[in-house]
Scaffold this motif. Structure first.
Motif, PDB file in Angstrom:
ATOM      1  N   MET A 172     -62.957 -10.892  -3.005  1.00  0.00           N
ATOM      2  CA  MET A 172     -63.715 -11.363  -1.861  1.00  0.00           C
ATOM      3  C   MET A 172     -64.979 -12.098  -2.287  1.00  0.00           C
ATOM      4  N   GLY A 173     -65.417 -11.950  -3.519  1.00  0.00           N
ATOM      5  CA  GLY A 173     -66.665 -12.546  -3.961  1.00  0.00           C
ATOM      6  C   GLY A 173     -66.828 -14.014  -3.586  1.00  0.00           C
ATOM      7  N   PRO A 174     -65.875 -14.883  -3.952  1.00  0.00           N
ATOM      8  CA  PRO A 174     -66.027 -16.299  -3.614  1.00  0.00           C
ATOM      9  C   PRO A 174     -66.123 -16.553  -2.107  1.00  0.00           C
ATOM     10  N   ALA A 175     -65.443 -15.774  -1.299  1.00  0.00           N
ATOM     11  CA  ALA A 175     -65.470 -15.966   0.155  1.00  0.00           C
ATOM     12  C   ALA A 175     -66.812 -15.565   0.764  1.00  0.00           C
ATOM     13  N   LEU A 176     -67.591 -14.769   0.035  1.00  0.00           N
ATOM     14  CA  LEU A 176     -68.887 -14.315   0.543  1.00  0.00           C
ATOM     15  C   LEU A 176     -70.047 -15.197   0.099  1.00  0.00           C
ATOM     16  N   LYS A 177     -69.769 -16.160  -0.784  1.00  0.00           N
ATOM     17  CA  LYS A 177     -70.819 -17.077  -1.256  1.00  0.00           C
ATOM     18  C   LYS A 177     -71.487 -17.745  -0.071  1.00  0.00           C
ATOM     19  N   GLY A 178     -72.813 -17.781  -0.103  1.00  0.00           N
ATOM     20  CA  GLY A 178     -73.576 -18.397   0.969  1.00  0.00           C
ATOM     21  C   GLY A 178     -74.195 -17.390   1.921  1.00  0.00           C
ATOM     22  N   LEU A 179     -73.679 -16.165   1.948  1.00  0.00           N
ATOM     23  CA  LEU A 179     -74.316 -15.098   2.713  1.00  0.00           C
ATOM     24  C   LEU A 179     -75.507 -14.579   1.902  1.00  0.00           C
ATOM     25  N   PRO A 180     -76.466 -13.905   2.506  1.00  0.00           N
ATOM     26  CA  PRO A 180     -77.569 -13.345   1.710  1.00  0.00           C
ATOM     27  C   PRO A 180     -77.044 -12.536   0.525  1.00  0.00           C
ATOM     28  N   ASP A 181     -77.578 -12.825  -0.637  1.00  0.00           N
ATOM     29  CA  ASP A 181     -77.162 -12.171  -1.895  1.00  0.00           C
ATOM     30  C   ASP A 181     -75.686 -12.379  -2.206  1.00  0.00           C
ATOM     31  N   ASP A 182     -75.034 -13.362  -1.553  1.00  0.00           N
ATOM     32  CA  ASP A 182     -73.598 -13.616  -1.737  1.00  0.00           C
ATOM     33  C   ASP A 182     -72.780 -12.341  -1.557  1.00  0.00           C
ATOM     34  N   ALA A 183     -73.162 -11.549  -0.551  1.00  0.00           N
ATOM     35  CA  ALA A 183     -72.534 -10.251  -0.313  1.00  0.00           C
ATOM     36  C   ALA A 183     -72.302 -10.039   1.180  1.00  0.00           C
ATOM     37  N   CYS A 184     -71.388  -9.138   1.504  1.00  0.00           N
ATOM     38  CA  CYS A 184     -71.119  -8.777   2.893  1.00  0.00           C
ATOM     39  C   CYS A 184     -72.356  -8.090   3.473  1.00  0.00           C
ATOM     40  N   GLN A 185     -72.758  -8.534   4.655  1.00  0.00           N
ATOM     41  CA  GLN A 185     -73.956  -8.005   5.291  1.00  0.00           C
ATOM     42  C   GLN A 185     -73.646  -7.083   6.470  1.00  0.00           C
ATOM     43  N   CYS A 186     -72.412  -6.606   6.531  1.00  0.00           N
ATOM     44  CA  CYS A 186     -71.988  -5.700   7.605  1.00  0.00           C
ATOM     45  C   CYS A 186     -71.765  -4.301   7.029  1.00  0.00           C
ATOM     46  N   PRO A 187     -72.292  -3.264   7.678  1.00  0.00           N
ATOM     47  CA  PRO A 187     -71.991  -1.908   7.203  1.00  0.00           C
ATOM     48  C   PRO A 187     -70.562  -1.520   7.579  1.00  0.00           C
ATOM     49  N   HIS A 188     -69.952  -0.661   6.767  1.00  0.00           N
ATOM     50  CA  HIS A 188     -68.587  -0.195   7.025  1.00  0.00           C
ATOM     51  C   HIS A 188     -68.500   1.309   6.749  1.00  0.00           C
ATOM     52  N   TRP A 189     -67.778   2.004   7.606  1.00  0.00           N
ATOM     53  CA  TRP A 189     -67.430   3.401   7.410  1.00  0.00           C
ATOM     54  C   TRP A 189     -65.917   3.449   7.368  1.00  0.00           C
ATOM     55  N   GLY A 190     -65.346   4.216   6.444  1.00  0.00           N
ATOM     56  CA  GLY A 190     -63.897   4.234   6.398  1.00  0.00           C
ATOM     57  C   GLY A 190     -63.322   5.302   5.499  1.00  0.00           C
ATOM     58  N   TYR A 191     -62.006   5.185   5.309  1.00  0.00           N
ATOM     59  CA  TYR A 191     -61.219   6.143   4.546  1.00  0.00           C
ATOM     60  C   TYR A 191     -60.105   5.380   3.835  1.00  0.00           C
ATOM     61  N   VAL A 192     -59.905   5.670   2.551  1.00  0.00           N
ATOM     62  CA  VAL A 192     -58.862   5.006   1.773  1.00  0.00           C
ATOM     63  C   VAL A 192     -57.556   5.784   1.958  1.00  0.00           C
ATOM     64  N   LEU A 193     -56.582   5.122   2.566  1.00  0.00           N
ATOM     65  CA  LEU A 193     -55.272   5.736   2.791  1.00  0.00           C
ATOM     66  C   LEU A 193     -54.354   5.599   1.588  1.00  0.00           C
ATOM     67  N   LYS A 194     -54.440   4.455   0.900  1.00  0.00           N
ATOM     68  CA  LYS A 194     -53.537   4.159  -0.210  1.00  0.00           C
ATOM     69  C   LYS A 194     -54.250   3.209  -1.165  1.00  0.00           C
ATOM     70  N   GLY A 195     -54.002   3.383  -2.448  1.00  0.00           N
ATOM     71  CA  GLY A 195     -54.560   2.467  -3.442  1.00  0.00           C
ATOM     72  C   GLY A 195     -55.996   2.792  -3.765  1.00  0.00           C
ATOM     73  N   GLY A 196     -56.759   1.745  -4.036  1.00  0.00           N
ATOM     74  CA  GLY A 196     -58.154   1.931  -4.397  1.00  0.00           C
ATOM     75  C   GLY A 196     -58.914   0.624  -4.302  1.00  0.00           C
ATOM     76  N   ILE A 197     -60.216   0.740  -4.335  1.00  0.00           N
ATOM     77  CA  ILE A 197     -61.082  -0.427  -4.217  1.00  0.00           C
ATOM     78  C   ILE A 197     -62.372  -0.156  -4.991  1.00  0.00           C
ATOM     79  N   ARG A 198     -62.846  -1.174  -5.674  1.00  0.00           N
ATOM     80  CA  ARG A 198     -64.158  -1.082  -6.322  1.00  0.00           C
ATOM     81  C   ARG A 198     -65.158  -1.804  -5.431  1.00  0.00           C
ATOM     82  N   MET A 199     -66.355  -1.270  -5.353  1.00  0.00           N
ATOM     83  CA  MET A 199     -67.384  -1.875  -4.544  1.00  0.00           C
ATOM     84  C   MET A 199     -68.606  -2.146  -5.426  1.00  0.00           C
ATOM     85  N   ARG A 200     -69.013  -3.413  -5.426  1.00  0.00           N
ATOM     86  CA  ARG A 200     -70.207  -3.805  -6.180  1.00  0.00           C
ATOM     87  C   ARG A 200     -71.385  -3.859  -5.205  1.00  0.00           C
TER      88      ARG A 200
END
Length: 81
Positions: A1-29
């Motif tokens: 997702m990094g390239p798609a977020l370019k241009g936002l403040p700090d080139d990062a998602c600016q929305c908070p998220h609450w959730g649960y991982v059902l399958k697989g995994g994800i790294r968050m920078r």
């Protein structure tokens, strides 16, 4: 997702998220570093994060609509560029 977020403040998602991982995994920078979330874990990501998805992952996620729409609109505009 990094390239798609370019241009936002700090080139990062600016929305908070609450959730649960059902399958697989994800790294968050974030400004504090990287953390990995795996199947069975709940999470909260504050504004200013960049997801790094390296495998098929299923999440249940809750986000404020207005903030989420701003990020999605930006991502869509980046895809058309």
């Amino acid at each position: 997702m990094g390239p798609a977020l370019k241009g936002l403040p700090d080139d990062a998602c600016q929305c908070p998220h609450w959730g649960y991982v059902l399958k697989g995994g994800i790294r968050m920078r974030t400004a504090e570093g990287e953390q990995t979330y795996e199947e069975g874990q709940a999470y909260y990501w504050s504004p200013g994060h960049v997801p790094l998805i390296e495998e098929d992952t299923e999440l249940v996620e809750f986000s404020p609509t207005e903030e989420f729409e701003k990020v999605i609109d930006h991502v869509v505009s980046q895809a058309g560029a």
